[in-house]
Design an enzyme around this catalytic site. Structure first.
Site, short mmCIF file in Angstrom:
data_model
loop_
_atom_site.label_atom_id
_atom_site.label_comp_id
_atom_site.label_asym_id
_atom_site.label_seq_id
_atom_site.Cartn_x
_atom_site.Cartn_y
_atom_site.Cartn_z
N LYS A 1 0.82 -1.21 0.00
CA LYS A 1 0.00 0.00 0.00
C LYS A 1 0.85 1.26 0.00
O LYS A 1 0.50 2.25 -0.64
CB LYS A 1 -0.93 0.01 1.22
CG LYS A 1 -2.11 -0.93 1.12
CD LYS A 1 -3.12 -0.64 2.22
CE LYS A 1 -4.27 -1.63 2.21
NZ LYS A 1 -5.20 -1.40 3.33
N LYS B 1 -7.37 -10.21 -8.53
CA LYS B 1 -8.47 -10.28 -7.59
C LYS B 1 -9.46 -9.14 -7.84
O LYS B 1 -9.03 -8.02 -8.13
CB LYS B 1 -7.85 -10.15 -6.18
CG LYS B 1 -8.76 -10.47 -5.03
CD LYS B 1 -7.97 -10.40 -3.72
CE LYS B 1 -8.70 -9.49 -2.75
NZ LYS B 1 -8.19 -9.54 -1.38
N LYS C 1 -11.75 -3.31 -4.73
CA LYS C 1 -12.21 -1.93 -4.91
C LYS C 1 -11.06 -1.00 -5.23
O LYS C 1 -11.25 0.03 -5.85
CB LYS C 1 -12.99 -1.44 -3.69
CG LYS C 1 -12.25 -1.53 -2.38
CD LYS C 1 -13.22 -1.51 -1.20
CE LYS C 1 -12.51 -2.08 0.03
NZ LYS C 1 -13.41 -2.62 1.03
P1 AMP Z 1 -11.09 -5.81 1.41
O1 AMP Z 1 -11.57 -4.71 2.31
O2 AMP Z 1 -11.15 -5.50 -0.04
O3 AMP Z 1 -9.78 -6.38 1.84
O4 AMP Z 1 -12.14 -6.99 1.60
C1 AMP Z 1 -12.62 -7.41 2.83
C2 AMP Z 1 -12.78 -8.91 2.83
O5 AMP Z 1 -13.55 -9.32 1.70
C3 AMP Z 1 -11.46 -9.67 2.76
O6 AMP Z 1 -10.97 -10.00 4.03
C4 AMP Z 1 -11.80 -10.91 1.99
O7 AMP Z 1 -12.21 -11.93 2.89
C5 AMP Z 1 -13.00 -10.52 1.16
N1 AMP Z 1 -12.63 -10.28 -0.24
C6 AMP Z 1 -12.27 -9.11 -0.82
N2 AMP Z 1 -12.06 -9.24 -2.13
C7 AMP Z 1 -12.30 -10.54 -2.42
C8 AMP Z 1 -12.27 -11.32 -3.61
N3 AMP Z 1 -11.97 -10.79 -4.80
N4 AMP Z 1 -12.56 -12.62 -3.53
C9 AMP Z 1 -12.89 -13.18 -2.34
N5 AMP Z 1 -12.95 -12.51 -1.20
C10 AMP Z 1 -12.66 -11.21 -1.21
#
Ligand code: AMP
Ligand code: TRP
Length: 334
Positions: free
Chosen positions: A114, A197, A200
């Site tokens: 990051k 992946k 966002k």
């Molecule tokens: P983030 O805030 O984007 O890290 O997402 C929060 C949670 O959503 C993560 O801890 C993952 O468990 C799940 N997550 C986010 N993106 C994905 C993805 N593309 N595929 C599966 N799980 C995801």
């Protein structure tokens, strides 16, 4: 036997969760209510480790919380709250920060990734200490397990190390939490670049399907999802990442196995698969979207639900902090 406790958190950094968040986190959080004592938070303190606009953060925090309730978190069975409303998290974070080595924190790969994005010199110290706050989130509730995606494994290791270090130095105080890495099947990739992946921060809008998205837009994005040219409906992560991703989403939302989908769509081409998948996704999210809108339309009631969650969380967090204060050698807080 009391049920094992799980704790997890999600950042309010978008106007909607996406299908990856839903399948990779939310849906499992809901299911865990049947077997575990469940505590879930919207981690707004973590969200300000990178610049946020105040009005946007406030809106996104409510939208995130509303989606959690709409997806099935039940305030009678789970404690659902907003992290900044429980000030004990930052209090414990300071204590844990004083037990964390600078080098140890410097090895966190998510920080490296990051901070590389913004330029290492402009990254905040908050971003650097992010994993220590996460450790506080977990340890303050005596969580036994932490359901998170694979990318959070290192932060969980740090949490375990800090719990053990504190216990060793000051006497048994914290539960050392085990990981609960969520199943691989739930790894959802970007619709436009199925080798990365769905995220966002790195996906284009065309590559993401949001939980709160309009049906027409969901259909368009799925119909335009990148596949390949061999025309065969078959899962193959390496050779056919796009089709594999579509099959995975389909299977996860419908309950039908990928194998069965492969047989059912053999020879029918990608267009038919996409068309059916679009309806599966639209149906799966329709109710969540409707419930979220209803909750957001009554902000007072939503805020009251969150205040209630925070009060219940504070009871647990306050008891842990009293223990911590005593162990560390602080005078009692009151
Ligand atoms: P983030 O805030 O984007 O890290 O997402 C929060 C949670 O959503 C993560 O801890 C993952 O468990 C799940 N997550 C986010 N993106 C994905 C993805 N593309 N595929 C599966 N799980 C995801
Ligand atoms: N770092 C987690 C993520 O990005 C979010 C998070 C914050 C979290 N605190 C937590 C996850 C505590 C589990 C437990 O996904």
């Amino acid at each position: 036997m009391p049920r094992p406790r799980v704790l997890s958190g999600i950042q309010p950094t978008a106007d909607s969760f996406h299908v990856g968040n839903y399948l990779g986190a939310l849906r499992q959080w809901v299911a865990l209510q049947d077997t575990h004592d469940t505590v879930y938070c919207v981690v707004d303190l973590h969200a300000i480790t990178v610049p946020q606009k105040p009005a946007e953060l406030r809106r996104r925090t409510r939208v995130a919380a509303a989606q959690l309730f709409a997806a099935g978190l039940d305030p009678d069975r789970s404690i659902v709250f907003v992290q900044s409303q429980v000030p004990e998290h930052t209090e414990l974070e300071w204590v844990l920060a004083c037990l964390t080595g600078f080098g140890e924190a410097s090895r966190m790969t998510q920080f490296k990734d990051k901070s590389a994005k913004s330029g290492a010199d402009t990254a905040s110290v908050g971003l650097f200490t992010y994993p220590i706050l996460q450790a506080a989130d977990i340890l303050i509730y005596d969580a036994d397990q932490v359901p998170v995606g694979e990318d959070q494994r290192q932060h969980l290791e740090l949490t375990r190390d800090l719990a053990q270090r504190f216990n060793h130095r000051f006497g048994p105080t914290f539960v050392v939490p085990g990981p609960y890495i969520l199943p691989e099947v739930a790894k959802i990739t970007d619709l436009q670049d199925p080798t990365i992946k769905m995220s966002k921060s790195s996906s284009s809008p065309q590559g993401i399907i949001d939980v709160l998205e309009e049906p027409g837009s969901i259909r368009r994005k799925i119909m335009r999802a990148v596949t390949d040219t061999d025309g065969e409906v078959r899962a193959d992560e390496e050779a056919k990442p796009g089709v594999t991703n579509l099959l995975r989403i389909y299977s996860a939302l419908s309950g039908e196995t990928v194998g069965s989908l492969e047989r059912r769509y053999a020879g029918s081409g990608y267009g038919v698969l996409k068309k059916d998948l679009a309806e599966v996704v639209v149906d799966a999210f329709a109710l969540i979207r409707e419930r979220t809108e209803k909750l957001l339309a009554n902000e007072g009631e939503l805020d009251r639900m969150l205040a209630d969650g925070a009060a219940r969380a504070r009871e647990l967090a306050g008891a842990t902090m009293a223990r911590v204060r005593d162990r560390v050698g602080f005078l009692p807080a009151n």
